[in-house]
Design an enzyme around this catalytic site. Structure first.
Site: not given
Length: 640
Positions: A469, A354, A356
């Site tokens: 998640d 998704f 840095r």
């Protein structure tokens, strides 16, 4: 009879002719070529193969239309092959580029599900590194990605089934006269030659690179001993893949290939020309001296104005009316730019699917923060995403990573979190270079903390939050090694008493509940399943998919097998050295098995899990028939 023999002979000759055509080819430019294109790839009018354009985050693929039979059917060995191509990467700005490109051998042309950016249009978050990919690639990579262990931002690598190269080296070519390698800049904008040669007798793959005006060096840049027989299938497609980015353009000028022989030398003089570089105009030497002072004054003034405009644009933000109500959660881009020292690599904490993440310190309060930098092109999607961010920023619990706010700038979205000094839990579980390992009391505290955070999400906040998640890499550790659940990018909210309409399967392979793949319906029970896998992960010190044991062995299956055989304690992480209370460890393992039960009705709620951990509710017998928590324990729970 003679007629049949004649027809058979003609067919054999025709088959041989077709095999020769598709086992060997040469393209000095691509005006007339048997290429199959997808994504943003195109053939320009001049005959250049243009893999990417200004479209952001879109892959480009170009494969030879016909598959190649690369294996000898008699012994299963891969034939020797050779290929040569000329490529060029033209950066939009000097010394700045997006991801590079790759030469690819793949079972399919389309590479379905492949992501752009760091995945080069080859893989995605779930299949990267999967042996079932059967993909061989040679990457010309212009970004240093910690996620894949890249050596630098200007390298050549050999990739097998994933982007963690089995062999890599900085881009350079061997000069015979001095006996050394000379560095090359892949984003110089200049065309370069690449040779890739595989020898079946020697089981060696060589990769050589040089400037276009230099003959093939005598020594390859990369040479790897590798038996491709287990990687390459009987038929494969060959071609190129790249990631769309507005930072640069990727071109292939010519390409040759030959099986069981040396690829033909390209006719460099007939290759199409690259687009000309833009050059600014210059003042002529005919300007008279009296006017020179005026010109200099105007130039200095214009430079000052341009500098101010660029400085303003550097920190320019996007603000729309619908965001006004959320401004209390919004940071200025300038503030985050300064906090992270311009998003320098030295401040980079990690790279994920998704975006840095950078470490920073707010200039005003000196608060340490973590800034996740992502890109997003859809205005409607951005609005919905920010709406969920605002909702999640209201969550307050000691075992949830606090989202402090966000910022927007053009196509970028920046999320600001509290900084967690000890990083993610998976580093302590799996990084062999860690000086210390987690002891049992630390692991138990982390499990309890995450359970408490999930109970808050499922039952104690004003809405129900399904995380979707839960895994070790999304659990971060503060200075006191308290576990905090983070990364709510996939989470969904709905009201208590309502029926969640979540029908899109997301998550991480190995943590996904079996019913989720059938119904697509995420619930608090699917979160509980992932939490059960997480418990086993922490206690066993093993990843959910145990590739080191067997490609198909799941941690949950292994733990269930040990439980049925009466040796459940044997799954405990060996690094603990037996320094734990066996009864306590067995209890936690049984909770993990109960949570990860294949039948949803057999799983407890997070409130029941906390009561098991606190000793307020005795653990029921782990059901084998999927009937779930017994009525007696349900009554005990209601009365507690």
């Amino acid at each position: 009879m003679e007629l049949k023999l004649s027809i058979l002979l003609v067919l054999c000759l025709l088959a041989g002719s077709l095999a020769t055509k598709y086992d060997e080819f040469t393209y000095n430019g691509f005006k007339r070529s048997d290429l199959c294109l997808d994504g943003v790839a195109e053939i320009t009018p001049s005959g250049l193969l243009k893999l990417t354009n200004a479209t952001r985050y879109q892959p480009g693929h170009a494969f030879h239309k016909m598959p190649l039979h690369l294996k000898n059917t008699s012994d299963g060995n891969v034939y020797s092959f050779s290929t040569c191509f000329v490529f060029a990467i033209l950066p939009e700005h000097p010394d700045v580029s997006g991801p590079g490109l790759a030469f690819v051998l793949s079972p399919t042309r389309g590479l379905p599900g492949a992501l752009p950016n760091q995945y080069l249009g080859l893989f995605n978050l779930t299949n990267n590194g999967d042996p079932s990919n059967h993909v061989l690639a040679v990457e010309l990579d212009t970004v240093s990605n910690m996620e894949f262990g890249d050596i630098d931002s200007n390298h050549v690598g050999i990739d097998v089934n994933g982007l963690r190269s089995i062999n890599a080296a900085p881009a350079s070519y061997f000069i015979e006269k001095i006996g050394e390698f000379k560095n090359l800049s892949l984003i110089s904008g200049e065309p370069m030659l690449v040779w890739i040669d595989y020898s079946n007798p020697e089981k060696t793959l060589n990769v050589t690179i040089s400037p276009i005006n230099v003959p093939k060096p005598s020594r390859p840049l990369l040479s790897s001993f590798i038996n491709l027989s287990s990687i390459i299938l009987d038929t494969m497609y060959i071609g190129f893949s790249s990631s769309g980015t507005n930072l640069g353009y990727h071109y292939v000028l010519g390409w040759s290939f030959k099986m069981n022989g040396q690829a033909a030398t390209l006719n460099l003089s007939s290759l199409p020309s690259l687009p000309s570089k833009k050059h600014g105009g210059k003042l002529t030497s005919l300007i008279i001296w009296p006017a020179l002072g005026v010109v200099v004054f105007i130039a200095i003034t214009a430079f000052g104005i341009a500098y101010m405009i660029r400085r303003k644009a550097r920190y320019a933000e996007v603000v729309e009316e619908w965001e006004i109500e959320h401004r209390t959660h919004r940071f200025s881009y300038k503030e985050l730019f300064k906090a992270t020292k311009g998003f320098r690599e030295v401040n980079l904490l990690g790279v994920g699917g998704f975006g840095r993440v950078y470490k920073g310190k707010l200039p005003s309060s000196k608060t340490e923060i973590a800034v996740k930098r992502m890109s997003h092109d859809s205005k409607q999607g951005m609005r919905e995403f920010v709406g969920e961010i605002v909702s999640n920023s209201q969550l307050r619990h000691r075992n949830l990573v606090q989202l402090l706010g966000y910022s927007r700038r053009k196509g970028e979205l920046l999320l600001v979190y509290e900084f967690m000094p000890n990083g993610s839990l998976d580093n302590f579980l799996y990084d062999a270079n860690r000086p210390t390992t987690l002891n049992w009391s630390q692991r138990l505290k982390i499990i309890r903390g995450v359970a408490s955070g999930l109970l808050y999400l499922h039952e104690e906040w004003e809405q129900i939050v399904i995380h979707r998640d839960i895994k070790a890499s999304n659990v971060l550790l503060d200075r006191e090694m308290n576990g905090k659940l983070g990364d709510f990018g996939l989470s969904r909210l709905y009201d208590h008493g309502s029926n969640p309409q979540i029908t899109h399967v997301v998550g991480t392979f190995g943590y996904i509940a079996p019913e989720l793949t059938k119904t697509g319906r995420a619930t608090t029970s699917t979160d509980v399943f992932a939490f059960g896998v997480f418990i086993l992960e922490v206690v066993c010190g093993r990843r959910p998919i145990m590739l080191q044991e067997s490609p198909d062995l799941h941690l949950v299956d292994w733990a269930w097998r040990s439980w049925r055989n009466g040796v459940i304690l044997e799954v405990t992480d060996a690094s603990l050295g037996g320094d734990y209370d066996p009864g306590e460890v067995e209890l936690i393992l049984n909770i993990g098995l109960l949570c990860s039960h294949p039948v949803p009705a057999a799983r407890p709620t997070m409130r029941q899990v906390m009561q098991f951990l606190d000793g307020d509710l005795s653990l029921p017998d782990i059901p084998k028939d999927g009937r779930g928590i017994t009525p007696q324990h349900a009554e005990e729970l209601e009365g507690s």
